[in-house]
Write an enzyme that holds these catalytic residues in place. Structure first.
Site, mmCIF file in Angstrom:
data_model
loop_
_atom_site.group_PDB
_atom_site.id
_atom_site.type_symbol
_atom_site.label_atom_id
_atom_site.label_comp_id
_atom_site.label_asym_id
_atom_site.label_seq_id
_atom_site.Cartn_x
_atom_site.Cartn_y
_atom_site.Cartn_z
ATOM 1 N N GLU A 245 3.333 8.908 -3.921
ATOM 2 C CA GLU A 245 4.351 8.358 -3.021
ATOM 3 C C GLU A 245 5.358 7.480 -3.769
ATOM 4 O O GLU A 245 6.107 6.728 -3.150
ATOM 5 C CB GLU A 245 3.690 7.543 -1.901
ATOM 6 C CG GLU A 245 2.936 8.399 -0.898
ATOM 7 C CD GLU A 245 2.402 7.592 0.263
ATOM 8 O OE1 GLU A 245 2.628 6.367 0.308
ATOM 9 O OE2 GLU A 245 1.745 8.180 1.137
ATOM 10 N N GLU B 255 0.886 -1.171 0.000
ATOM 11 C CA GLU B 255 0.000 0.000 0.000
ATOM 12 C C GLU B 255 0.917 1.212 0.000
ATOM 13 O O GLU B 255 1.380 1.659 1.050
ATOM 14 C CB GLU B 255 -0.924 -0.035 1.231
ATOM 15 C CG GLU B 255 -2.082 0.947 1.150
ATOM 16 C CD GLU B 255 -1.654 2.377 1.432
ATOM 17 O OE1 GLU B 255 -1.308 3.096 0.449
ATOM 18 O OE2 GLU B 255 -1.656 2.759 2.594
#
Length: 709
Positions: free
Chosen positions: A171, A162
């Site tokens: 990210e 994740e």
């Protein structure tokens, strides 16, 4: 999160034979940088506290769907007669790795580069009895090796990770997945999640647009302060505007195009994961209007069969909301439904502002162009069909305003109700010569536009550059003088000053009461000069947040795994590095009033400050409605003069205990979240205390446990 205004790097100094940490911070009230002694491991605790992601682990839908997808993947591998070798990238608390072990994975390798979190994961894994089943690698996945002496003896055939944010790829998800396929995974591996789809919706919304483009301020019937052409034509800030779109009333925007899937990332296919891509969609418009912005959200398909889908859609497009409710577009009904769909502060929706506003007619063929690089998206809209995708670099601010001011501040500058209160209050005040204390004070320039001589204190370089453009665009340079400090006022000016004016707003202020910097600046001037605002009141309200408390609430047991060591780690670090009160845009978070608003401290801004005074106040507030008291909301009311209603940065409608609170969307309020939450009734009282050391600008609040009458 409350940010500290540090003006120097953390320094380690010897003190009383111990190595203590001293941080140099700019006090937003006094404007003075001071050294503050902190815990000797302050930098470590601050890093841990900033890395907290408890609200994500409170996301039950996320946890359950990862768990189900893992179980199915491991069973599918076993059916083929193979061993299930699982790799968990960015394990955090170790939750996904423990899920894999519990589901029967033959080997589980988890990597975590952030040392404090890796240590915490190791402890949690051991406490839950999986130390012999999970191998923890304390490094980034891109640094891992495979082979006889490597971090993994062989490549994994199941990847679970994740690594997503509001923008999905912000990210570094693209690099993480590509490298994993190249170096860590078998060719026909199972990846969880399997794919991600980015959705966009083009809208007209003057409310949303107010956070991006400054509009003219109407002063009189035929007099207004105009925005410079450079500001009007600017694309805006490059950073995404993350927002809880489900809290946006549906009557404040018009959908011009139906929602469109524009990018799909197949995490299982290395070839499809491009660091740069662009696409054009030909879409027919569904309404007339002016395209101001694009709403964005994404879905995760957890498995190849697309049976397990996790959606981050806003309430009016969420798959769990019945179509009959969506079609009604009823504000109250949709807000109620927003409280029923999964709440996420870690994955919100996003707003992208278009490089230019585009007029659109109904049933018109529109070209919606999307672009992305390794970390970000941007968009372009053309009201005509096109064949080739036009080049379009990522938008950047060219006018300085979007760099100098936050989106909240830009929205505040566009708030007509607020501006009109100031303009009305100024009409009956002598203001031939004015001194303005506020950063980016367009209302101060409005005074100059109406004929006043204005001295404008601007200490921030970019803010001053922006205000100079407004001065030039409105041809008021002869009536505006910029100063860097009060000492720069021409000799004898104080004798001519009619008014010291402020909104007040300062770039260094995060919490509402930090704008009392206005008081500290004004006290150096003669007391007979009129001040506006003339008074400020810090106010509070005991509330029941439906979800916001999850950013601080302990996890305890999550999906049958004990994560209390994570709670202890984060809480301990937060207590040593964080302020107990943080700033939040409360309009985005559902909350119910449990008390009536109460006054904490009132300041007479027209009197001279007594620097030696230390204010200490306390009181009791009765609970007016049964509920779960998990927080206190705090704000400031600014009194422009004694005979008018204050300008509030708190509730915009009357607060009724037991009902939802409507908050000013163009300011951030202060929030104190209780670590120990109590269920309260109308028999309960809350106690509060307040202290304020004026010389050093030290302000502290305390809210005690519930006590019985």
């Amino acid at each position: 999160m409350l940010r500290r205004n540090c003006v120097a790097l953390i320094r380690h100094l010897t003190h009383n034979r111990n190595m203590n940490v001293f941080t140099q911070c700019l006090n937003p009230l006094t404007g003075i940088a001071t050294w503050q002694e902190q815990d000797e491991h302050y930098d470590y605790h601050q890093e841990v506290a900033r890395s907290a992601f408890a609200d994500m682990l409170h996301d039950k839908e996320r946890n359950k769907k990862y768990y189900i997808a893992l179980k199915n993947a491991i069973e599918n591998v076993h059916r083929t007669g193979q061993k299930a070798n699982v790799l968990d990238i960015g394990t955090g608390t170790g939750l996904l790795a423990m899920m894999a072990a519990k589901c029967g994975a033959d080997t589980v390798t988890a990597c975590e580069a952030f040392t404090p979190m890796a240590n915490c994961a190791a402890q949690i894994i051991e406490e839950n009895g999986f130390a012999d089943k999970i191998k923890l690698i304390r490094k980034r996945s891109t640094k891992m090796t495979v082979g006889k002496d490597g971090d993994m003896p062989k490549r994994a055939n199941i990847l679970v990770t994740e690594v997503f944010d509001t923008e999905l790829i912000g990210e570094g998800a693209l690099l993480t997945f590509r490298h994993a396929h190249e170096a860590l995974l078998e060719k026909d591996c199972i990846v969880i999640p399997h794919s991600g789809t980015v959705w966009v919706q083009v809208v007209e919304s003057s409310k949303v647009n107010a956070w991006n483009r400054v509009k003219p301020i109407k002063i009189e019937k035929d007099l207004k302060l105009d925005a410079p052409s450079a500001v009007q034509a600017c694309s805006g800030a490059a950073a995404v505007h993350d927002m809880q779109l489900s809290r946006l009333p549906p009557n404040c925007f018009v959908a011009l195009l139906p929602p469109q899937p524009i990018f799909k990332f197949d995490w299982s296919n290395e070839e499809s994961l491009q660091f740069k891509d662009q696409v054009v969609l030909q879409v027919q418009s569904i309404a007339c209007g002016t395209a101001h912005a694009i709403f964005m959200w994404w879905d995760l398909n957890m498995d190849k069969e697309n049976r397990i889908v996790l959606s981050c859609a806003p309430v009016w497009e969420h798959p769990d909301v019945p179509d009959v409710v969506k079609s009604q577009k009823d504000t109250s009904c949709l807000l109620e439904m927003a409280d029923l769909i999964p709440w996420r502060d870690h994955w919100m929706q996003a707003v992208y502002y278009l490089p230019r506003e585009v007029p659109i007619r109904r049933n018109e063929d529109i070209s919606l162009v999307g672009y992305h690089d390794e970390y970000s998206f941007w968009f372009k809209l053309l009201n005509k069909p096109i064949k080739d995708v036009p080049e379009c670099p990522r938008p950047i601010c060219s006018c300085d305003m979007h760099i100098a001011y936050s989106r909240t501040r830009i929205g505040q500058l566009n708030d007509k109700v607020r501006n009109n209160k100031y303009i009305q209050a100024l009409r009956n005040v002598k203001k031939d010569v004015c001194l303005c204390f506020s950063d980016g004070c367009l209302l101060g320039l409005a005074l100059a536009k109406s004929g006043s001589k204005v001295f404008l204190l601007e200490q921030n370089f970019l803010s001053r550059k922006t205000m100079e453009k407004f001065v030039e665009a409105n041809d008021i340079s002869e009536r505006v003088t910029f100063i860097d400090s009060i000492d720069d006022l021409p000799k004898g000016t104080c004798n001519d000053l009619d008014l010291i004016f402020g909104e007040p707003y300062f770039l260094s202020s995060i919490l509402p009461w930090e704008n009392l910097r206005f008081w500290y600046l004004a006290y150096k001037l003669p007391e007979h000069i009129r001040r506006m605002p003339c008074a400020a009141t810090i106010r509070g309200l005991f509330v029941e947040f439906k979800d916001l408390q999850k950013i601080r609430a302990p996890l305890g047991v999550c999906e049958s795994f004990d994560l209390s060591s994570f709670d202890e780690l984060v809480q301990n670090s937060s207590e040593k590095s964080d302020s107990p009160i943080e700033a939040q845009p409360l309009w985005e978070y559902s909350c119910k009033a449990l008390s009536k608003p109460f006054d904490i401290a009132r300041f007479d801004l027209s009197r001279t400050i007594d620097l030696d005074e230390h204010i200490r106040l306390n009181g009791a507030v009765p609970i007016e409605e049964d509920g779960l008291c998990n927080g206190v909301a705090l704000w400031v009311d600014w009194n422009l003069h004694l005979n008018c209603k204050p300008v509030s940065c708190g509730p915009i409608e009357e607060v009724i205990p037991g009902e939802q609170v409507s908050w000013d969307p163009y300011t951030r309020q202060g929030v104190h979240l209780f670590r120990n939450v109590s269920r309260v009734t109308r028999k309960n009282l809350f106690w509060w205390s307040f202290s304020f050391g004026i010389r050093h600008g030290e302000m502290k609040f305390d809210f005690s446990e519930v006590t019985k009458n």
